[in-house]
Design a protein around this motif. Sequence first.
Motif, PDB file in Angstrom:
ATOM      1  N   ALA A 304       0.831  -1.206   0.000  1.00 31.20           N
ATOM      2  CA  ALA A 304       0.000   0.000   0.000  1.00 31.20           C
ATOM      3  C   ALA A 304       0.867   1.258   0.000  1.00 31.20           C
ATOM      4  N   ALA A 305       1.911   1.259   0.812  1.00 31.62           N
ATOM      5  CA  ALA A 305       2.784   2.430   0.906  1.00 31.62           C
ATOM      6  C   ALA A 305       3.503   2.695  -0.407  1.00 31.62           C
ATOM      7  N   TYR A 306       4.027   1.631  -1.027  1.00 31.10           N
ATOM      8  CA  TYR A 306       4.740   1.795  -2.292  1.00 31.10           C
ATOM      9  C   TYR A 306       3.784   2.273  -3.392  1.00 31.10           C
ATOM     10  N   ARG A 307       2.582   1.732  -3.381  1.00 31.38           N
ATOM     11  CA  ARG A 307       1.585   2.130  -4.372  1.00 31.38           C
ATOM     12  C   ARG A 307       1.261   3.620  -4.241  1.00 31.38           C
ATOM     13  N   ALA A 308       1.009   4.084  -3.021  1.00 29.36           N
ATOM     14  CA  ALA A 308       0.680   5.492  -2.807  1.00 29.36           C
ATOM     15  C   ALA A 308       1.869   6.386  -3.151  1.00 29.36           C
ATOM     16  N   TYR A 309       3.077   5.916  -2.886  1.00 33.07           N
ATOM     17  CA  TYR A 309       4.268   6.696  -3.231  1.00 33.07           C
ATOM     18  C   TYR A 309       4.308   6.950  -4.735  1.00 33.07           C
ATOM     19  N   TRP A 310       4.150   5.895  -5.519  1.00 35.36           N
ATOM     20  CA  TRP A 310       4.191   6.054  -6.977  1.00 35.36           C
ATOM     21  C   TRP A 310       3.066   6.969  -7.454  1.00 35.36           C
ATOM     22  N   GLU A 311       1.900   6.804  -6.885  1.00 31.23           N
ATOM     23  CA  GLU A 311       0.767   7.633  -7.298  1.00 31.23           C
ATOM     24  C   GLU A 311       1.032   9.115  -7.078  1.00 31.23           C
ATOM     25  N   ASN A 312       1.862   9.453  -6.126  1.00 33.93           N
ATOM     26  CA  ASN A 312       2.027  10.848  -5.717  1.00 33.93           C
ATOM     27  C   ASN A 312       3.379  11.445  -6.066  1.00 33.93           C
ATOM     28  N   GLN A 313       4.146  10.765  -6.932  1.00 36.84           N
ATOM     29  CA  GLN A 313       5.458  11.283  -7.319  1.00 36.84           C
ATOM     30  C   GLN A 313       5.613  11.264  -8.838  1.00 36.84           C
ATOM     31  N   PRO A 314       6.474  12.128  -9.367  1.00 33.69           N
ATOM     32  CA  PRO A 314       6.713  12.142 -10.823  1.00 33.69           C
ATOM     33  C   PRO A 314       7.660  11.023 -11.233  1.00 33.69           C
ATOM     34  N   LEU A 315       7.123   9.821 -11.303  1.00 36.58           N
ATOM     35  CA  LEU A 315       7.892   8.619 -11.623  1.00 36.58           C
ATOM     36  C   LEU A 315       7.338   7.952 -12.868  1.00 36.58           C
ATOM     37  N   ARG A 316       8.219   7.280 -13.593  1.00 35.32           N
ATOM     38  CA  ARG A 316       7.808   6.581 -14.809  1.00 35.32           C
ATOM     39  C   ARG A 316       7.138   5.244 -14.493  1.00 35.32           C
ATOM     40  N   ALA A 317       6.588   4.635 -15.541  1.00 35.47           N
ATOM     41  CA  ALA A 317       5.937   3.333 -15.394  1.00 35.47           C
ATOM     42  C   ALA A 317       6.906   2.270 -14.909  1.00 35.47           C
ATOM     43  N   ALA A 318       8.206   2.440 -15.191  1.00 34.90           N
ATOM     44  CA  ALA A 318       9.199   1.458 -14.747  1.00 34.90           C
ATOM     45  C   ALA A 318       9.263   1.367 -13.228  1.00 34.90           C
ATOM     46  N   GLN A 319       8.831   2.411 -12.526  1.00 35.03           N
ATOM     47  CA  GLN A 319       8.840   2.407 -11.065  1.00 35.03           C
ATOM     48  C   GLN A 319       7.485   2.009 -10.473  1.00 35.03           C
ATOM     49  N   LEU A 320       6.525   1.671 -11.305  1.00 38.67           N
ATOM     50  CA  LEU A 320       5.214   1.253 -10.819  1.00 38.67           C
ATOM     51  C   LEU A 320       5.351   0.004  -9.948  1.00 38.67           C
ATOM     52  N   PRO A 321       4.878   0.018  -8.701  1.00 37.72           N
ATOM     53  CA  PRO A 321       5.052  -1.145  -7.822  1.00 37.72           C
ATOM     54  C   PRO A 321       4.334  -2.388  -8.337  1.00 37.72           C
ATOM     55  N   GLN A 322       4.910  -3.501  -7.993  1.00 42.58           N
ATOM     56  CA  GLN A 322       4.323  -4.802  -8.285  1.00 42.58           C
ATOM     57  C   GLN A 322       4.066  -5.451  -6.929  1.00 42.58           C
ATOM     58  N   GLY A 323       2.893  -5.170  -6.374  1.00 45.01           N
ATOM     59  CA  GLY A 323       2.636  -5.582  -5.003  1.00 45.01           C
ATOM     60  C   GLY A 323       3.586  -4.866  -4.064  1.00 45.01           C
ATOM     61  N   PRO A 324       4.305  -5.596  -3.214  1.00 48.03           N
ATOM     62  CA  PRO A 324       5.217  -4.960  -2.258  1.00 48.03           C
ATOM     63  C   PRO A 324       6.605  -4.705  -2.825  1.00 48.03           C
ATOM     64  N   ASP A 325       6.791  -4.832  -4.133  1.00 50.43           N
ATOM     65  CA  ASP A 325       8.084  -4.607  -4.773  1.00 50.43           C
ATOM     66  C   ASP A 325       7.999  -3.426  -5.724  1.00 50.43           C
ATOM     67  N   ALA A 326       9.080  -2.671  -5.824  1.00 48.65           N
ATOM     68  CA  ALA A 326       9.174  -1.606  -6.815  1.00 48.65           C
ATOM     69  C   ALA A 326      10.643  -1.382  -7.133  1.00 48.65           C
ATOM     70  N   ARG A 327      10.966  -1.258  -8.403  1.00 48.58           N
ATOM     71  CA  ARG A 327      12.354  -0.996  -8.822  1.00 48.58           C
ATOM     72  C   ARG A 327      12.577   0.525  -8.780  1.00 48.58           C
ATOM     73  N   LEU A 328      13.015   1.026  -7.635  1.00 45.19           N
ATOM     74  CA  LEU A 328      13.210   2.461  -7.482  1.00 45.19           C
ATOM     75  C   LEU A 328      14.642   2.878  -7.807  1.00 45.19           C
ATOM     76  N   TYR A 329      15.613   1.988  -7.652  1.00 43.69           N
ATOM     77  CA  TYR A 329      16.981   2.384  -7.991  1.00 43.69           C
ATOM     78  C   TYR A 329      17.095   2.503  -9.505  1.00 43.69           C
ATOM     79  N   ARG A 330      17.805   3.553  -9.934  1.00 48.59           N
ATOM     80  CA  ARG A 330      17.865   3.882 -11.346  1.00 48.59           C
ATOM     81  C   ARG A 330      19.034   4.825 -11.592  1.00 48.59           C
TER      82      ARG A 330
END
Length: 554
Positions: A304-330
Amino acid sequence: MAPTGRHGAPAEHAFSPHDAVLRAAARHLGRRRFLTVTAAAAALAFATNLPARGAVAAPRLEAARISKDPFTLGVASGDPLPDSVVLWTRLAPEPFEADGGLGGQRVAVEWEVAEDEHFALVARRGTAEAHPEYAHSVHVDVRGLKPGTRYHYRFRTGSWISPAGRTRTAPGAGDGTPALRLAAVACQAYQDGYYTPLRHLAEDDVDVVFHLGDYLYEYAVNSVGGERRYTDRTLPDVFNRETTTLADYRLRYSLYKSDPDLRAAHAAHPFVVAWDDHETENNYAGSVPENGVPPQEFLVRRAAAYRAYWENQPLRAAQLPQGPDARLYRRLHWGTLAQFDILDTRQYRSDQAYGDRPHPPGPESDDPARTMTGDAQERWLIEGWRASGALWNVMPQQVCFSQRKFGVAADAGVSMDAWDGYRASRDRIVAGAKAAGVDNWMVLTGDVHVAYAFDIKEDFDDPRSKTLGTEITSTSVASGKDGVERPANWDTYMRANPHLKFYNGKRGYVRIGFDRKAARIDFRTVSAVTTPGAPVTTAASFVTEAGAPGLKPA
C-alpha cells in the motif's frame, strides 16, 4: 498534436497501469518467494490493491461537471532525460476525502509542454486518463523534447487549468555541458514545522532537486498540525492516526501536498525522488517491520505504501510497484559531466543488527552475508561505475555512508541502521568504486535531520589514509523542529570522527554546483520552521576539486 494511442495518451508513451501490474505480478510470483513468508501470504501481498480488470472501462466523468478546482495538490515533474521528462498531477477537488471528491470515475486530462511561460510555443500536447484505481493521478512521460532545454507545462480538465510548472531536460548523452546546479532535500515531517526551506528552494536557481527520503511520515498529525499550531483551521481526524492502509497513505500525501511551499518547489524544478523508511514505517528492513508484526502482514502494508508513493510522485511506469516490490533504484546522466546512481537502501537490506540499537561494530553487524542494497542492486551500481564516462559520479541515497562514531572511545557505538551497521556491504561498495577508477565520487545522504560534510576515507580509523570521495548530508526540511546550530554532541562527534568536516543542526537544504574543475557545496539553513517565513542564509560552503578528493572551505 502528438499522435494518440489507447486512452487518448500519445502512442509513444501510452501504457495501461492495470495490464502492466498484472503481468509483473505474475512474473514475480513465478520467480521469487520471500523466505520469511508463506507462498499464500506472498500472493496476498502481491495482489493487494491491484486494479480490477474492468479498470479501463470505469465510467468517465465529464470534466465539465467538476465544480471545484481539481488541481489542489499541484503539479510536478521529474527524472529528466535528454529527450523526456515525467509530468505529474493528481486530481482532488476534495483532497481530504478518501476518493478526492471524484468517486470511482475516470477523468480525461489534457496536458501541454511549451518553450515559453506564456504557452505560445507549444512543443508537445496530449490527453491522459486519471484513473480512480490510481487515486486520479496522472503520469505523462513526455518524449521528443530537445536536450538541455527549459520547458513550461500545465494540465487542463474541463474549464480548470492547473498552475504552470517549470522543468528541463538533461543534456545529450555526449554533451560536454560545463556546469550543473542541484539541490538535495530530505525529511519533511509535516507536524514538526513549516516548509520554509522549500519556499526558498523554489526561488533558488537550480537545475534539478534530489529528494533523499522521508517525503512522508507515517505518524499521527493532530487537529492543529502539530508544531504548526493552526488557529484558522482544524485538520480532520483521519490524519490523527498512523498510516497503515492504502487510503491512509493517499490521504497523508494529500495533507503534505496541500502545503503551498512544497507545491511551489515542485512547480519550480524537476525532482528525482527516492524513499527511505517513513514513507512506509520507521526503520523497516526489507520485509522485516519495526515491531512484531508478521512479515506477511507487513508486506501488505508495504504494498500500500509503495503504491501510494508512486501515485504521488513524478515517476515513470518502470517504477510502478508490483505488489510490495518496486524498482526504485535507477541511473540518470547529465551529459558527460555527471552520472547519478540513485539507490534504494530500504527494500533489499538485511535486518538491523543488535536489535537496531547503537552498538560497537561486532560479529553480528560485520557478517559478510549482510547487505544494505541486495546483490542485484550492488552489481548494478558497480557495473554502472565501470561503464561510466562521467567526470562526477554522484550516489544519491538515504542513510549515513561514512563512519560516524558516537563517542571518542575505541569501542564507541555506531548506528546499526546506517552503513556502519553493514560494514561488509560498505566495503564491497568502496572496493567497487576503487576498482572502477571512480575518481570524483560524491555520496548524497538524508535521514539524520542534520547537515554533515564527510571525507570518505580508505580507512575511517586512520585519518592519514587516502580520501576516496566526499559525502554530503542534507539536513531536514522540517523534521526535528527548529534545531540548533551546534547540537549537544557537536564537540564529541567532531573529535570522534576526524573525517567529519562540518556539522550543523538547523533546518534547510544543500545546494551543489558542479563544473569541470570542482564542486561547490553550500549548506543553506533557516532560523526556524515552527514559525513561518524565516530567512535563509548560507551556514558554510566547501569545495572539492576534480581529481583531488577531499573537502576544503570555499
